[in-house]
Every structure is written in structure tokens, then in C-alpha cells.
Design a protein around this motif. Structure first.
Motif, short mmCIF file in Angstrom:
data_model
loop_
_atom_site.label_atom_id
_atom_site.label_comp_id
_atom_site.label_asym_id
_atom_site.label_seq_id
_atom_site.Cartn_x
_atom_site.Cartn_y
_atom_site.Cartn_z
N LEU A 56 -34.61 8.21 -59.93
CA LEU A 56 -34.57 8.75 -61.29
C LEU A 56 -33.62 9.94 -61.29
O LEU A 56 -33.95 11.02 -60.80
N SER A 59 -34.39 12.78 -66.55
CA SER A 59 -35.11 12.27 -67.70
C SER A 59 -35.06 13.31 -68.81
O SER A 59 -35.02 14.52 -68.54
N TYR A 70 -39.02 9.29 -74.29
CA TYR A 70 -38.17 9.72 -73.19
C TYR A 70 -37.00 8.76 -72.98
O TYR A 70 -37.10 7.56 -73.23
N LEU A 72 -34.46 7.76 -69.70
CA LEU A 72 -34.37 7.90 -68.25
C LEU A 72 -33.00 7.45 -67.76
O LEU A 72 -32.52 6.37 -68.14
N THR A 74 -31.38 6.16 -64.53
CA THR A 74 -31.81 5.66 -63.23
C THR A 74 -30.64 5.15 -62.40
O THR A 74 -29.62 4.68 -62.93
#
Length: 206
Positions: A56, A59, A70, A72, A74
Motif C-alpha cells: 500500500l 491511502s 478512501y 488506495l 497500491t
């Protein structure tokens, strides 16, 4: 050296540019801020289990109307065999969006339905259909481990929100109270904004 709002260690210049363009687009449309160290338990989702490692990168919290969702960033690592033997390792940078649901829906997978899905359904009818919403059922493939939870939780409001997603290749996975949505396609700022709009809408009504 520029001060980026996400971890850039090990990223290529193209990956950094894609993340920065995405962040700028999100910032211009939403009230977002970095979350800090939150464990979203991505290991609970089947969509990430094809990767041998998921990092991750960062975020971001979307704050709106007293609700939170949220986005994210990645970095997903995958190993694939190649023709001459051995294993090649690849890294895919992706954008996923996440919302927490008030209802527990169990385990659910939702994605655009393919012709192969329709053929398989004729032989092994496992897909959930919503008889009162034929347009949704004709468009999306829905499977779940708890039929009753899924049918009760995927109500008209949630189905309408899914129908309005402006992407033709996305996947939604729900693990109990947590919903994520993403795409295997390359990162674009427009795609990230669409996913963020969806989770913001879901968080405000579910």
C-alpha cells in the motif's frame, strides 16, 4: 527534489507521474487528506490473492457530508512463468477505492457480466439475479457466500450506484462491511475520479 504526497521509493518516473496526476485530479474534486498508517486488511480480498505481495503506497481519506471513504494507491507484485522456464516478476501499480458499509453483506463479488458467465450460468446457476431489476442482472455478474445477506444488502440504491459507474472493466468485492472497487487497467486520473465518486456515494447512503 519534489515533495510527493505518496511513497515514491522504487517507482519509475512514469509510475510517479501517473500517481501524481491521479492525486492532483482527486484533490481538485474532493476534500482528501492522507490517512496515515491504516491497515485496510487487503489480504482479506480475493482480488489481491493473485499477487505474491501487495504494498500500500499510500491511502487518502475522502471527507464528505459527514461520511468517509478512501482511495488506495497500491503496488502489486506478480510472478509468472515464461516460455523458456523460470519465473518473471512484474509490478502493477493500481488505484482502488474503499467504503465501509453499515450492513454486513458477507462475501460478494460483482463485475460486468461476460458471455462466458452467461453460458456457465446455464449449466451451473450460481449467480444471484434480482428479478425486480432485470437491467442490473443482465449487466452484472453477482456471486456471494450468503444469498440472503447479499440480496438484502444490494438494494436499489446500491444497484443504481453500481449501474452509474463510468467504467467498462471494474470489479467490486465486499468482505462483510468493507467494499472495494478497482480495475486491472492502467492508472488514469479519470478512472480514479470515477471510482472515488462511487465510494463517496456508497458511503453516504449505505
Amino acid at each position: 527534489m519534489p515533495d510527493f504526497p505518496f511513497d515514491t521509493v522504487g517507482l519509475t518516473s512514469e509510475q510517479i507521474d501517473n500517481f501524481q496526476e491521479t492525486y492532483t485530479a482527486l484533490k481538485s474534486k474532493f476534500n482528501i487528506q492522507q490517512t496515515g498508517d491504516i491497515d485496510f486488511h487487503l489480504e482479506d480480498f480475493e482480488v489481491f490473492k493473485r499477487f505474491f505481495a501487495v504494498n500500500l503506497r499510500d491511502s487518502f481519506l475522502i471527507k464528505h457530508s459527514g461520511c468517509s471513504s478512501y482511495v488506495l494507491f497500491t503496488e502489486n507484485h506478480i510472478k509468472l512463468p515464461h516460455d523458456k522456464g523460470g519465473i518473471s516478476e512484474f509490478c502493477e501499480c493500481q488505484i482502488w477505492a474503499l467504503a465501509y458499509l453499515k450492513r454486513n453483506l458477507g462475501r460478494v463479488l460483482i463485475r460486468p457480466e461476460t458471455l462466458a458467465d452467461k453460458i456457465i450460468e446455464l449449466i451451473h446457476p450460481i449467480e444471484i439475479d434480482f428479478k425486480e431489476d432485470k437491467a442490473f442482472s443482465d449487466t452484472f455478474y453477482v456471486v456471494a457466500n450468503d444469498h440472503e445477506k447479499a440480496v438484502n444488502g444490494i438494494d436499489r440504491n446500491l444497484r443504481n450506484a453500481i449501474m452509474d459507474v463510468r467504467e467498462d472493466d471494474f470489479i467490486i468485492e465486499i468482505a462483510d462491511h468493507t467494499l472495494i472497487i478497482g480495475s486491472k487497467k492502467p492508472i488514469t486520473a479519470a478512472r480514479a475520479v470515477h471510482l472515488a465518486e462511487f465510494v463517496a456515494r456508497v458511503a453516504s447512503m449505505c
